[in-house]
Write a protein that holds these residues in place. Structure first.
Motif, mmCIF file in Angstrom:
data_model
loop_
_atom_site.group_PDB
_atom_site.id
_atom_site.type_symbol
_atom_site.label_atom_id
_atom_site.label_comp_id
_atom_site.label_asym_id
_atom_site.label_seq_id
_atom_site.Cartn_x
_atom_site.Cartn_y
_atom_site.Cartn_z
ATOM 1 N N UNK A 1 0.703 -1.058 -0.077
ATOM 2 C CA UNK A 1 -0.290 0.247 0.693
ATOM 3 C C UNK A 1 0.972 1.402 0.074
ATOM 4 N N UNK A 2 2.282 1.194 0.825
ATOM 5 C CA UNK A 2 2.627 2.297 0.945
ATOM 6 C C UNK A 2 3.821 2.507 -1.156
ATOM 7 N N UNK A 3 3.760 1.513 -1.651
ATOM 8 C CA UNK A 3 4.530 1.839 -2.475
ATOM 9 C C UNK A 3 3.339 2.621 -3.763
ATOM 10 N N UNK A 4 1.954 1.860 -3.547
ATOM 11 C CA UNK A 4 1.503 2.093 -4.742
ATOM 12 C C UNK A 4 0.674 4.047 -4.297
ATOM 13 N N UNK A 5 0.540 4.371 -2.687
ATOM 14 C CA UNK A 5 0.677 5.438 -1.921
ATOM 15 C C UNK A 5 1.897 6.590 -3.251
ATOM 16 N N UNK B 1 12.475 1.308 2.677
ATOM 17 C CA UNK B 1 11.210 1.582 2.057
ATOM 18 C C UNK B 1 10.222 2.279 2.661
ATOM 19 N N UNK B 2 10.152 3.244 3.216
ATOM 20 C CA UNK B 2 9.936 3.689 3.980
ATOM 21 C C UNK B 2 10.277 5.182 3.833
ATOM 22 N N UNK B 3 10.714 5.716 3.377
ATOM 23 C CA UNK B 3 11.647 6.521 3.287
ATOM 24 C C UNK B 3 11.700 6.831 1.931
ATOM 25 N N UNK B 4 11.633 5.536 1.272
ATOM 26 C CA UNK B 4 11.771 5.566 -0.650
ATOM 27 C C UNK B 4 10.545 5.892 -0.779
ATOM 28 N N UNK B 5 8.589 5.748 -0.422
ATOM 29 C CA UNK B 5 8.067 5.637 -0.221
ATOM 30 C C UNK B 5 7.043 6.443 0.896
ATOM 31 N N UNK B 6 7.799 7.730 1.501
ATOM 32 C CA UNK B 6 8.027 8.940 2.144
ATOM 33 C C UNK B 6 6.758 8.449 3.174
ATOM 34 N N UNK B 7 6.786 7.516 3.838
ATOM 35 C CA UNK B 7 5.903 6.631 4.970
ATOM 36 C C UNK B 7 7.125 6.352 5.870
ATOM 37 N N UNK B 8 7.778 7.701 6.438
ATOM 38 C CA UNK B 8 8.925 8.098 7.273
ATOM 39 C C UNK B 8 7.734 7.675 9.010
ATOM 40 N N UNK B 9 7.076 7.882 9.032
ATOM 41 C CA UNK B 9 6.021 7.943 10.517
ATOM 42 C C UNK B 9 5.938 6.800 10.694
ATOM 43 N N UNK B 10 5.648 5.545 9.525
ATOM 44 C CA UNK B 10 5.640 4.260 10.183
ATOM 45 C C UNK B 10 6.624 3.920 10.679
ATOM 46 N N UNK B 11 7.701 4.185 10.252
ATOM 47 C CA UNK B 11 9.534 2.460 10.704
ATOM 48 C C UNK B 11 9.233 2.273 12.529
ATOM 49 N N UNK B 12 9.307 3.547 13.426
ATOM 50 C CA UNK B 12 9.083 2.272 14.208
ATOM 51 C C UNK B 12 7.548 2.026 14.875
ATOM 52 N N UNK B 13 6.431 1.864 13.728
ATOM 53 C CA UNK B 13 5.430 0.941 13.761
ATOM 54 C C UNK B 13 5.903 -0.640 13.317
ATOM 55 N N UNK B 14 6.465 -0.385 11.570
ATOM 56 C CA UNK B 14 6.553 -1.333 10.972
ATOM 57 C C UNK B 14 7.672 -2.032 12.203
ATOM 58 N N UNK B 15 9.093 -1.772 12.551
ATOM 59 C CA UNK B 15 9.863 -1.766 12.527
ATOM 60 C C UNK B 15 9.344 -3.027 14.056
#
Length: 284
Positions: free
Chosen positions: A18-22, A60-74
């Motif tokens: 979803x992040x990739x498509x967004x 992935x999160x940096x490339x898709x501009x979803x850095x705010x989700x990094x901690x949650x996904x880790x």
């Protein structure tokens, strides 16, 4: 890998997709080029076919501009790791740490449901029996030999047999009475220990005889802590089951196994027969 670990990994992959498509990457190939990865890696991560590393999540999160989700996904990645832990990783500095880790789980559990088809459950083990089990593990997994302290930590669990109002429902396969761990003298002492444990008011000990009619295949051993956690051990790893529907299956399996078990006098007779078997066996 347990079903829950796989489902969690697939859910993580769906979020990454979803992040990739967004972010406007219409294909995995486009994102792979941006990250300088193989296209196949993007596909494996999105479909839960490969474990994501923490570095993968950050990239992935940096490339898709979803850095705010990094901690949650880790945190999700670390949870997947906890659901399936390789023994080599758990005991890389010795077995004491793993034994110590189990104490808080035992302390807060009120009802135990334990099934071991071919060995004595750890909390019921004598020091000599436990030492032999740890020595076998040292040889098999090739980790630092800290058997003496590991045995001490395992035996600490036994205090919970006498404290509080915990209930222990323990089933052993008859083979557990005959699996020769440490030789005749160790086994006779261990079997005598089982007879003593039968007398504890909060211990329900059953044996599934070798010739008993069964309602379910004997399968693998497992330890069930209340209705919250099941631990299953394999040769290579230990995995945790926490998903309610999977826990329900283990509870059902335990109930079916219990239907094949004997208790009381019949159990005592099985243990005494096994003791006579080791009485007749020469010591090395």
């Amino acid at each position: 890998m347990s079903n829950q670990a796989q489902e969690t990994r697939e859910a993580l992959g769906a979020r990454l997709r979803g992040f990739r498509k967004d972010a406007g990457f219409t294909s995995g190939r486009a994102l792979a080029r941006a990250l300088n990865w193989q296209e196949s890696k993007v596909s494996r991560l999105e479909h839960g076919k490969q474990n994501a590393s923490e570095q993968d999540i950050r990239a992935w999160c940096t490339a898709t501009r979803h850095e705010q989700h990094i901690d949650d996904l880790i945190a999700t990645v670390r949870h997947i790791d906890e659901l399936w832990l390789e023994w080599r990783r758990q005991v890389q500095t010795g077995a004491e740490t793993r034994q110590k880790k189990s104490l808080p789980v035992y302390a807060k559990t009120k009802v135990f449901r334990i099934w071991h088809p071919n060995m004595i459950w750890g909390t019921f083990q004598t020091a000599d029996y436990a030492a032999e089990i740890f020595q076998q593990a040292v040889s098999f997994l090739e980790y630092p030999n800290d058997t003496e302290v590991a045995v001490g930590k395992r035996l600490e669990r036994q205090r919970y047999l006498y404290e509080g109002n915990r209930i222990y429902n323990v089933l052993l396969g008859e083979q557990a009475l005959y699996s020769n761990v440490g030789g005749p003298e160790v086994m006779k002492a261990q079997l005598d220990r089982l007879l003593a444990l039968m007398g504890l008011p909060r211990v329900s000990l059953g044996i599934v005889p070798r010739a008993a009619a069964t309602e379910i295949w004997l399968g693998h051993g497992f330890s069930m802590f209340d209705d919250k956690l099941v631990l299953v051990e394999t040769y290579s790893a230990e995995f945790s089951v926490t998903q309610p529907r999977e826990i329900d299956l283990y509870a059902k399996a335990f109930a079916l196994l219990k239907q094949s078990a004997v208790y009381g006098t019949a159990l005592r007779d099985l243990v005494l027969t096994a003791t006579r078997h080791f009485d007749q066996m020469p010591n090395d």
